[in-house]
Enzyme design. Structure first.
Site, PDB file in Angstrom:
ATOM      1  N   LYS A 112      88.984 -54.635  16.441  1.00  0.00           N
ATOM      2  CA  LYS A 112      88.537 -55.817  17.172  1.00  0.00           C
ATOM      3  C   LYS A 112      89.624 -56.856  17.360  1.00  0.00           C
ATOM      4  O   LYS A 112      89.526 -57.714  18.237  1.00  0.00           O
ATOM      5  CB  LYS A 112      87.314 -56.439  16.482  1.00  0.00           C
ATOM      6  CG  LYS A 112      86.081 -55.570  16.608  1.00  0.00           C
ATOM      7  CD  LYS A 112      84.819 -56.380  16.399  1.00  0.00           C
ATOM      8  CE  LYS A 112      83.616 -55.556  16.850  1.00  0.00           C
ATOM      9  NZ  LYS A 112      82.369 -56.312  16.768  1.00  0.00           N
ATOM     10  N   LYS A 195      83.383 -45.253  21.223  1.00  0.00           N
ATOM     11  CA  LYS A 195      81.962 -45.576  21.146  1.00  0.00           C
ATOM     12  C   LYS A 195      81.578 -46.558  22.234  1.00  0.00           C
ATOM     13  O   LYS A 195      82.374 -47.404  22.645  1.00  0.00           O
ATOM     14  CB  LYS A 195      81.597 -46.125  19.761  1.00  0.00           C
ATOM     15  CG  LYS A 195      81.887 -47.591  19.538  1.00  0.00           C
ATOM     16  CD  LYS A 195      81.244 -48.079  18.243  1.00  0.00           C
ATOM     17  CE  LYS A 195      81.243 -49.610  18.222  1.00  0.00           C
ATOM     18  NZ  LYS A 195      79.956 -50.212  18.549  1.00  0.00           N
ATOM     19  N   LYS A 198      79.298 -53.221  23.013  1.00  0.00           N
ATOM     20  CA  LYS A 198      78.989 -54.424  23.784  1.00  0.00           C
ATOM     21  C   LYS A 198      80.255 -55.144  24.184  1.00  0.00           C
ATOM     22  O   LYS A 198      80.403 -55.603  25.305  1.00  0.00           O
ATOM     23  CB  LYS A 198      78.127 -55.385  22.952  1.00  0.00           C
ATOM     24  CG  LYS A 198      76.676 -55.013  22.892  1.00  0.00           C
ATOM     25  CD  LYS A 198      75.883 -56.184  22.318  1.00  0.00           C
ATOM     26  CE  LYS A 198      75.211 -55.793  21.012  1.00  0.00           C
ATOM     27  NZ  LYS A 198      75.934 -56.233  19.813  1.00  0.00           N
TER      28      LYS A 198
HETATM   29  P1  ATP Z   1      80.083 -55.360  19.364  1.00  0.00           P
HETATM   30  O1  ATP Z   1      80.965 -54.616  20.326  1.00  0.00           O
HETATM   31  O2  ATP Z   1      79.905 -56.827  19.687  1.00  0.00           O
HETATM   32  O3  ATP Z   1      80.431 -55.083  17.914  1.00  0.00           O
HETATM   33  P2  ATP Z   1      78.123 -53.311  19.241  1.00  0.00           P
HETATM   34  O4  ATP Z   1      77.793 -52.623  20.510  1.00  0.00           O
HETATM   35  O5  ATP Z   1      79.007 -52.624  18.269  1.00  0.00           O
HETATM   36  O6  ATP Z   1      78.652 -54.749  19.609  1.00  0.00           O
HETATM   37  P3  ATP Z   1      76.566 -54.356  17.081  1.00  0.00           P
HETATM   38  O7  ATP Z   1      75.653 -55.544  17.242  1.00  0.00           O
HETATM   39  O8  ATP Z   1      77.883 -54.568  16.411  1.00  0.00           O
HETATM   40  O9  ATP Z   1      76.759 -53.712  18.515  1.00  0.00           O
HETATM   41  O10 ATP Z   1      75.802 -53.205  16.311  1.00  0.00           O
HETATM   42  C1  ATP Z   1      74.390 -53.069  16.293  1.00  0.00           C
HETATM   43  C2  ATP Z   1      74.006 -51.696  15.789  1.00  0.00           C
HETATM   44  O11 ATP Z   1      74.278 -50.725  16.801  1.00  0.00           O
HETATM   45  C3  ATP Z   1      74.800 -51.236  14.564  1.00  0.00           C
HETATM   46  O12 ATP Z   1      73.925 -50.573  13.687  1.00  0.00           O
HETATM   47  C4  ATP Z   1      75.814 -50.281  15.102  1.00  0.00           C
HETATM   48  O13 ATP Z   1      76.224 -49.318  14.162  1.00  0.00           O
HETATM   49  C5  ATP Z   1      75.026 -49.648  16.236  1.00  0.00           C
HETATM   50  N1  ATP Z   1      75.898 -49.130  17.298  1.00  0.00           N
HETATM   51  C6  ATP Z   1      76.733 -49.870  18.057  1.00  0.00           C
HETATM   52  N2  ATP Z   1      77.349 -49.087  18.956  1.00  0.00           N
HETATM   53  C7  ATP Z   1      76.888 -47.821  18.755  1.00  0.00           C
HETATM   54  C8  ATP Z   1      77.139 -46.566  19.382  1.00  0.00           C
HETATM   55  N3  ATP Z   1      77.983 -46.467  20.385  1.00  0.00           N
HETATM   56  N4  ATP Z   1      76.485 -45.473  18.925  1.00  0.00           N
HETATM   57  C9  ATP Z   1      75.598 -45.570  17.889  1.00  0.00           C
HETATM   58  N5  ATP Z   1      75.315 -46.729  17.261  1.00  0.00           N
HETATM   59  C10 ATP Z   1      75.945 -47.850  17.685  1.00  0.00           C
HETATM   60 MG    MG Z   2      79.744 -53.613  16.538  1.00  0.00          MG
END
Ligand code: ATP
Ligand code: MG
Length: 332
Positions: A112, A195, A198
């Site tokens: 990050k 992955k 967001k």
């Molecule tokens: P950011 O990029 O801001 O970190 P994010 O998409 O990783 O956002 P989070 O709010 O950090 O979302 O994570 C929320 C949940 O979603 C966590 O349990 C994380 O492990 C899961 N998660 C996030 N991205 C994935 C993915 N691509 N596949 C499976 N699980 C995911």
């Molecule tokens: Mg995340």
């Protein structure tokens, strides 16, 4: 009933299919026979710069989405992290128990902070896994339903729990990660070995739960695949096609092997077209429910307030034990 806890950051206008299939769907399922605490991680969101107005809006949008996907406030405490001050308070105690080198090993910081360089990243981004350990340990949960990217943080959480228990007195339960292998890492549609995220994915790479359904369909049709023509599940050699099969299987309940048979001799266009239909069917009612819930913000904030009260009653008791064991003098 065993306790579960998990959180999600309000860092986008919409959750995406990685969030849903990797974690949120398990939240909904676990409600039935567990005692759940689910929170919107606004303290974590500010580890990267957020516009205050947007953060507030996204927090409510997050709440609306959780309710729309089936989180039931009668079964689950659903709350906003900053409304329960014990998270930050326990976070401090745990920071003082964490080695600098130990914190440095957390790979999400490297990922990050990569964009602006380590020097430009906030100290909060560096220490956020320790706050996350506090989020979890406060509620003494048995399970933490998350995606694969959180496994390392769960290990840190267990290490810190054990260290505290050992140094002072047994206080924390060692939580188990609850990670469903098949959907633990949903790939970015444009860059399927990364992955879906967001904050890191390009708009074309994520299927957002609140996208216009026709936008989602278009994104699936333009997903990156490979130059073969065979529909086969092979994450190493064919990450794009395998990712589409994973999403398809998770949404329909059809086994991947069944899908492989069903699409034998067919082209990627057929698979993408059918998956686009499945996704549209899924997101259309979800989107409607979310937008309806967002129309009544007083209702949303009342649910969050009630959730924060439920959470606080548990968090306060844990923090009281912690403060006493660390050697802080009680106020009364
Ligand atoms: P950011 O990029 O801001 O970190 P994010 O998409 O990783 O956002 P989070 O709010 O950090 O979302 O994570 C929320 C949940 O979603 C966590 O349990 C994380 O492990 C899961 N998660 C996030 N991205 C994935 C993915 N691509 N596949 C499976 N699980 C995911
Ligand atoms: Mg995340």
């Amino acid at each position: 009933r065993p306790r579960v806890l998990s959180g999600i950051q309000p860092t986008a206008d919409s959750f995406h299919f990685g969030n849903y299939l990797g974690a949120l769907r398990q939240w909904v399922d676990l409600q039935r026979d567990h005692q759940p605490f689910f929170f919107i991680a606004d303290l974590h969101a500010i580890t990267l710069e957020q516009d205050p107005k947007v953060l507030r809006e996204r927090t409510l949008r997050a709440a609306a989405q959780l309710l729309a996907m089936g989180i039931d406030p009668a079964r689950s405490a659903i709350f906003v992290q900053s409304q329960v001050p014990e998270h930050a308070q326990l976070g401090w105690v745990l920071q003082c128990l964490t080695g600098f080198g130990e914190a440095r090993r957390m790979t999400q910081f490297k990922d990050k902070s990569a964009k602006g360089g380590e020097g430009a990243a906030s100290v909060g981004l560096f220490t956020y896994p320790i706050l996350q350990a506090a989020d979890i340990l406060l509620y003494r949960p048995h399970y933490v339903p998350v995606g694969e990217d959180q496994r390392q943080h769960l290990e840190l959480t267990r290490d810190l729990a054990q260290r505290f228990n050992h140094r002072y007195k047994k206080t924390f339960r060692l939580p188990e990660p609850y990670i469903l292998k098949a959907t633990a890492k949903i790939g970015d549609l444009q860059n399927p070995t990364a992955k879906m995220s967001k904050s890191a994915s390009s708009p074309a790479g994520i299927i957002e739960m609140l996208d216009e359904p026709k936008t989602s369909a278009k994104k699936i049709r333009s997903a990156v695949t490979d130059s073969e023509a065979e529909i086969r599940f092979d994450p190493e050699a064919k990450p794009g096609v395998s990712n589409l099969l994973t999403i398809y299987s998770a949404l329909t309940g059809e086994a991947v092997t069944t899908l492989e048979e069903q699409y034998a001799g067919k082209g990627y266009g057929d698979l993408k077209g059918d998956l686009a239909d499945v996704v549209v069917q899924f997101v259309t009612p979800f989107r409607e429910r979310t937008l309806e819930l967002l129309d009544d913000q007083a209702h949303l904030t009342a649910i969050l307030k009630q959730g924060a009260e439920q959470a606080r009653s548990v968090a306060e008791a844990t923090l009281r034990d912690v403060y006493q064991r660390v050697g802080f003098v009680a106020a009364s």
